[in-house]
Enzyme design. Sequence first.
Site, PDB file in Angstrom:
ATOM      1  N   ASP A 117       0.817  -1.207   0.000  1.00 30.65           N
ATOM      2  CA  ASP A 117       0.000   0.000   0.000  1.00 30.65           C
ATOM      3  C   ASP A 117       0.857   1.267   0.000  1.00 30.65           C
ATOM      4  O   ASP A 117       0.580   2.207  -0.723  1.00 30.65           O
ATOM      5  CB  ASP A 117      -0.968  -0.001   1.203  1.00 30.65           C
ATOM      6  N   ASP A 120       7.114   3.744   3.287  1.00 31.36           N
ATOM      7  CA  ASP A 120       7.381   4.755   4.305  1.00 31.36           C
ATOM      8  C   ASP A 120       8.859   4.657   4.684  1.00 31.36           C
ATOM      9  O   ASP A 120       9.719   5.206   3.995  1.00 31.36           O
ATOM     10  CB  ASP A 120       6.434   4.508   5.486  1.00 31.36           C
ATOM     11  N   LYS A 148       5.809   7.714   0.186  1.00 28.45           N
ATOM     12  CA  LYS A 148       5.870   8.901   1.039  1.00 28.45           C
ATOM     13  C   LYS A 148       7.195   9.613   0.880  1.00 28.45           C
ATOM     14  O   LYS A 148       8.254   8.971   0.841  1.00 28.45           O
ATOM     15  CB  LYS A 148       5.714   8.452   2.493  1.00 28.45           C
ATOM     16  N   PHE A 169       0.442  11.194   7.702  1.00 26.01           N
ATOM     17  CA  PHE A 169      -0.166   9.891   7.952  1.00 26.01           C
ATOM     18  C   PHE A 169      -1.515   9.843   7.238  1.00 26.01           C
ATOM     19  O   PHE A 169      -2.408  10.633   7.531  1.00 26.01           O
ATOM     20  CB  PHE A 169      -0.334   9.647   9.453  1.00 26.01           C
ATOM     21  N   VAL A 170      -1.641   8.918   6.303  1.00 27.77           N
ATOM     22  CA  VAL A 170      -2.854   8.869   5.483  1.00 27.77           C
ATOM     23  C   VAL A 170      -3.658   7.603   5.755  1.00 27.77           C
ATOM     24  O   VAL A 170      -3.118   6.596   6.219  1.00 27.77           O
ATOM     25  CB  VAL A 170      -2.512   8.947   3.975  1.00 27.77           C
ATOM     26  N   ASP A 176      -5.083   1.905   7.117  1.00 29.25           N
ATOM     27  CA  ASP A 176      -5.885   2.034   8.335  1.00 29.25           C
ATOM     28  C   ASP A 176      -5.268   2.959   9.365  1.00 29.25           C
ATOM     29  O   ASP A 176      -4.088   3.304   9.312  1.00 29.25           O
ATOM     30  CB  ASP A 176      -6.033   0.668   9.003  1.00 29.25           C
ATOM     31  N   ARG A 182     -10.100   1.590   6.455  1.00 29.73           N
ATOM     32  CA  ARG A 182      -9.600   0.879   5.269  1.00 29.73           C
ATOM     33  C   ARG A 182     -10.611   0.915   4.128  1.00 29.73           C
ATOM     34  O   ARG A 182     -10.252   0.836   2.965  1.00 29.73           O
ATOM     35  CB  ARG A 182      -9.303  -0.587   5.597  1.00 29.73           C
TER      36      ARG A 182
END
Length: 197
Positions: A117, A120, A148, A169-170, A176, A182
């Site tokens: 997903d 980071d 990111k 933070f998405v 989630d 989600r």
Amino acid sequence: MDRTHRQQQRRASGRIDQDIAEVLIDEDAIARRVQELADTIARDYAHDEGSRLVIVPVLTGAFMFLADIVRDLPHKIRIEVVTVSSYPGAATVSKGAALVGVLPKALEGRDVLILDDILDSGQTLGLLQDEIQNRRPRSVRTCVFLRKQCPRTREVTCDYVGFDIPDAFVVGYGLDFDGFYRNLPYVGVLRREGIAP
Ligand code: 5GP
Ligand code: MG
């Protein structure tokens, strides 16, 4: 009732939408980009005559991206899920990555495409690349829905990237916070009060 109408209704009665401060990537942009990615991947693996392509999605976050992208791939593929834990509970800062359970067995000689997903710190993808390489696949590539813009504790190459996003933070589209959000069909940033101190 068509999809747009249904979405408007859902928003109007929306519970989870109320927790979102800002929509970063809307549904239409996601649909367009996922299709483009699938086209590129289809072209790159066009030589795959022997059905050697195995998609390895990282659960749980990649489930929505997975469902959308594989429907646009023309290949005869296998899907072998892996679970990596990195953000237990309500944490929003990476705590290192650990494989949960075991890796799928049949990766030797295959073309493996890892699907995650979001990139980071890089620990999740780094760990998976190492573990999968040990299984002697024919090739390993990575595809992330989001990348990111932040410092990485581990530098990893991504062959396919949906969107580059700022260091926030998405949630949504599989991502989630403490297990929630989600099912949002878009990517957004939570209101401050949604995030536990
Ligand atoms: P990394 O190991 O690269 O630090 O983190 C990757 C994993 O951390 C992702 O697969 C995802 O589960 C989680 N993660 C990283 N950034 C975010 C974020 O902004 N929002 C959410 N919901 N999860 C994130
Ligand atoms: Mg994840």
